[in-house]
Motif scaffolding. Structure first.
Motif, short mmCIF file in Angstrom:
data_model
loop_
_atom_site.label_atom_id
_atom_site.label_comp_id
_atom_site.label_asym_id
_atom_site.label_seq_id
_atom_site.Cartn_x
_atom_site.Cartn_y
_atom_site.Cartn_z
N THR A 28 0.79 -1.32 0.10
CA THR A 28 0.09 -0.11 -0.04
C THR A 28 0.83 1.07 -0.08
O THR A 28 0.38 2.58 -0.59
N SER A 29 2.11 0.99 0.43
CA SER A 29 3.04 2.52 0.52
C SER A 29 3.25 2.93 -0.97
O SER A 29 3.75 3.98 -0.84
N THR A 33 -2.12 9.39 -3.71
CA THR A 33 -3.25 9.72 -3.50
C THR A 33 -3.92 10.72 -4.22
O THR A 33 -2.83 11.65 -4.83
N PRO A 39 -6.56 5.93 -3.51
CA PRO A 39 -5.25 5.32 -3.98
C PRO A 39 -5.33 5.19 -5.56
O PRO A 39 -6.14 4.80 -5.98
N ARG A 64 -0.45 -1.81 5.53
CA ARG A 64 -1.55 -1.18 6.10
C ARG A 64 -2.31 -0.13 5.29
O ARG A 64 -1.41 0.62 4.48
N PRO A 65 -3.62 -0.07 5.40
CA PRO A 65 -4.14 1.15 4.24
C PRO A 65 -3.73 2.23 4.94
O PRO A 65 -3.71 2.85 6.06
N ARG A 66 -3.78 3.36 3.93
CA ARG A 66 -3.00 4.45 4.29
C ARG A 66 -4.42 5.56 3.80
O ARG A 66 -4.37 6.62 3.89
N HIS A 67 -5.50 4.87 3.29
CA HIS A 67 -6.61 5.71 2.94
C HIS A 67 -7.88 5.44 3.65
O HIS A 67 -8.08 4.21 4.32
N TYR A 74 -8.14 0.15 -2.58
CA TYR A 74 -7.14 -0.44 -3.29
C TYR A 74 -7.63 -1.48 -4.31
O TYR A 74 -7.15 -1.50 -5.18
#
Length: 94
Positions: A28-29, A33, A39, A64-67, A74
């Motif tokens: 996910t990194s 955005t 994403p 880990r989800p960042r959104h 994703y």
């Protein structure tokens, strides 16, 4: 095989596709955005993912989800990316 922020040169990427890769780990990194907060991947990442998809490689999201909304955005983005491949019938996509 795990994708990173930086991608190999085109020649090396073509070698990757020629190898017996079963799964592509997509952290996910490496997602950016967009202006709506969703994403997305860079154009180079998109092209590489499409190449692997055309060779039957499975995708595994890691990290880990960042959104907002967890991993769902994703997955939806990857699904959208695959659906945009020209010449794909509904049957071919699944």
């Amino acid at each position: 095989l795990e994708l990173g922020i930086s991608l190999p040169k085109k020649l090396d990427a073509n070698r990757w596709v020629g190898e017996p890769v079963r799964a592509l780990l997509i952290p996910t990194s490496i997602f950016l955005t967009n202006n709506k907060g969703y994403p997305v991947l860079s154009a180079a990442h998109q092209q590489l993912i499409v190449k692997f998809y055309e060779h039957g490689v499975q995708f595994v999201l890691t990290g880990r989800p960042r959104h907002l909304d967890g991993l769902e955005p994703y997955y939806l983005y990857l699904q959208h990316l695959i659906q945009r491949i020209p010449g794909q019938s509904v049957k071919d996509r699944f």
